[in-house]
Design an enzyme around this catalytic site. Structure first.
Site, PDB file in Angstrom:
ATOM      1  N   SER A   1       0.792  -1.240   0.000  1.00 13.92           N
ATOM      2  CA  SER A   1       0.000   0.000   0.000  1.00 13.92           C
ATOM      3  C   SER A   1       0.818   1.280   0.000  1.00 13.92           C
ATOM      4  CB  SER A   1      -0.908   0.039   1.231  1.00 13.92           C
ATOM      5  OG  SER A   1      -2.154  -0.510   0.927  1.00 13.92           O
TER       6      SER A   1
ATOM      7  N   LYS B   1       0.707   3.475  -2.905  1.00 14.75           N
ATOM      8  CA  LYS B   1      -0.428   4.392  -3.108  1.00 14.75           C
ATOM      9  C   LYS B   1       0.045   5.852  -3.113  1.00 14.75           C
ATOM     10  CE  LYS B   1      -4.032   1.266  -1.426  1.00 14.75           C
ATOM     11  NZ  LYS B   1      -3.782  -0.003  -0.826  1.00 14.75           N
TER      12      LYS B   1
ATOM     13  N   TYR C   1      -2.292  -2.127 -10.791  1.00 16.70           N
ATOM     14  CA  TYR C   1      -2.400  -1.991  -9.332  1.00 16.70           C
ATOM     15  C   TYR C   1      -1.672  -3.148  -8.617  1.00 16.70           C
ATOM     16  CZ  TYR C   1      -4.339  -2.142  -4.638  1.00 16.70           C
ATOM     17  OH  TYR C   1      -4.453  -2.216  -3.276  1.00 16.70           O
TER      18      TYR C   1
ATOM     19  N   TYR D   1      -4.763   3.436   7.615  1.00 19.06           N
ATOM     20  CA  TYR D   1      -6.098   2.833   7.487  1.00 19.06           C
ATOM     21  C   TYR D   1      -7.015   3.288   8.615  1.00 19.06           C
ATOM     22  CZ  TYR D   1      -2.827  -0.212   5.005  1.00 19.06           C
ATOM     23  OH  TYR D   1      -1.809  -0.686   4.243  1.00 19.06           O
TER      24      TYR D   1
ATOM     25  N   VAL E   1       0.905  -3.881   3.735  1.00 17.87           N
ATOM     26  CA  VAL E   1       0.819  -5.211   4.340  1.00 17.87           C
ATOM     27  C   VAL E   1       2.086  -6.053   4.125  1.00 17.87           C
ATOM     28  CG1 VAL E   1      -1.709  -5.371   4.374  1.00 17.87           C
ATOM     29  CG2 VAL E   1      -0.445  -6.209   2.377  1.00 17.87           C
TER      30      VAL E   1
HETATM   31  N1  GLN Z   1      -1.824  -5.279  -2.407  1.00 17.45           N
HETATM   32  C1  GLN Z   1      -2.570  -5.150  -1.191  1.00 17.45           C
HETATM   33  C2  GLN Z   1      -4.062  -5.278  -1.458  1.00 17.45           C
HETATM   34  O1  GLN Z   1      -4.532  -4.810  -2.465  1.00 17.45           O
HETATM   35  C3  GLN Z   1      -2.273  -3.814  -0.591  1.00 17.45           C
HETATM   36  C4  GLN Z   1      -3.003  -3.598   0.696  1.00 17.45           C
HETATM   37  C5  GLN Z   1      -2.184  -3.025   1.782  1.00 17.45           C
HETATM   38  O2  GLN Z   1      -0.965  -2.954   1.769  1.00 17.45           O
HETATM   39  N2  GLN Z   1      -2.894  -2.616   2.803  1.00 17.45           N
HETATM   40  O3  GLN Z   1      -4.765  -5.840  -0.677  1.00 17.45           O
END
Ligand code: GLN
Length: 302
Positions: free
Chosen positions: A61, A64, A187, A238, A256
């Protein structure tokens, strides 16, 4: 400085036992949970690396932030935020719950639905989008060796059904332009780009230095840095972002894969890596490290 950082790592290592590596992406379940690394890069050019700072892990993430940069560069702020919101959410990062209500768009660019939108807004074919994302990371980190992890990418592509569901829902609402599978492919691939804690500190420092780059853009570098820092602060951890802001007070973004990127405007960038996660999907030891770092180095911006 290294002594202080070593002690912070030492004091938080046991937290690893209270967390779990992400296993909803099968390839991530194989990661060794015992890694722990901390890197700081400051505005005077000093770099402090302790622990497993040169171990590669997938950015997840934290990508992002990079997607948001390119979407802002290509579209400008006003247009981008007609497709995605500025607001935090108390839903988990992979929620699609409120997306189906009325005219709702994703709450913000730091949750999956919002990032799928920002990725869709990067100009170019799917190959061009990905190459611009990875080239920007290579440029910022001054690390031309950065690449993506094919196994994690394919693992997520074959199991990312919830991301797929939210993308098709957004397509039906007119929020996504282009081929949904192509957008998802970019993505998933951007999430599988491999970085180190030292790379994350450099990305943090880049934003702390107000995104210095010479690029044809629909937004000023300074404004872009301000938006990214604000949205990291309110949405980057989050549905834990409020408590994190109150207890750490460092604009941060987690992934994650176990990374946390932090920054203090005009001062420094921070990279943390420890793959065992808490129930929010944030690195459990990483949170402890950021709390201690904030206190020891007096970094709380509030
Ligand atoms: N690639 C992960 C997903 O789409 C990214 C989510 C994350 O790092 N919180 O679930």
């Amino acid at each position: 400085m290294e002594k202080i950082l070593e002690k912070i790592i030492h004091d938080n290592r046991d937290l690893i036992n209270k967390g779990h590596v992400a296993d909803y992406i099968p390839a991530l379940s194989k990661v060794n949970p015992n890694y722990i690394g901390l890197s700081i890069a400051d505005i005077d050019g000093n770099i402090y690396n302790v622990g497993d700072c040169n171990v590669k892990f997938t950015i997840q993430s934290i990508s992002k932030i990079i997607a948001l940069m390119l979407a802002l560069i290509d579209n400008g702020e006003d247009f981008l935020f007609t497709k995605v919101g500025y607001e935090p959410t108390d839903e988990p990062f992979n929620t699609l719950y409120k997306l189906d209500f009325n005219k709702n768009k994703p709450a913000n660019p730091m949750i999956n639905s919002g990032a799928i939108v920002t990725t869709s807004l990067i100009k170019g074919s799917k190959e061009e989008k990905f190459s611009r994302l990875i080239e920007l990371i290579r440029f910022i980190t001054e690390n031309p060796d950065i690449n993506y992890n094919e196994e994690v990418y394919l693992s997520e592509k074959s199991t990312g059904h919830k991301n797929r569901a939210m993308a098709y829902l957004m397509k039906s609402k007119g929020l996504l332009n282009g081929d949904v599978e192509d957008i998802l492919d970019t993505y998933f691939k951007q999430c599988s780009i491999e970085v180190t804690a030292a790379d994350l500190a450099k990305i943090g420092l880049f934003v702390a230095r107000r995104c210095p780059m010479n690029i044809d853009s629909k937004i000023g570098n300074e404004r872009m840095a301000s938006i990214i820092t604000a949205i990291m602060t309110t949405c980057g951890m989050y549905d834990f972002s409020g408590q994190y802001a109150a207890t750490v007070g460092i604009p941060s973004k987690s992934g994650v894969g176990g990374g946390i990127l932090g920054l203090i405007p005009s001062k420094l960038g921070i990279g943390v890596f420890s793959p065992a996660l808490d129930k929010f999907g944030n690195s459990i030891a990483g949170y402890g490290i950021m709390k201690d770092l904030s206190r020891e180095l007096n970094l709380n911006i509030f």
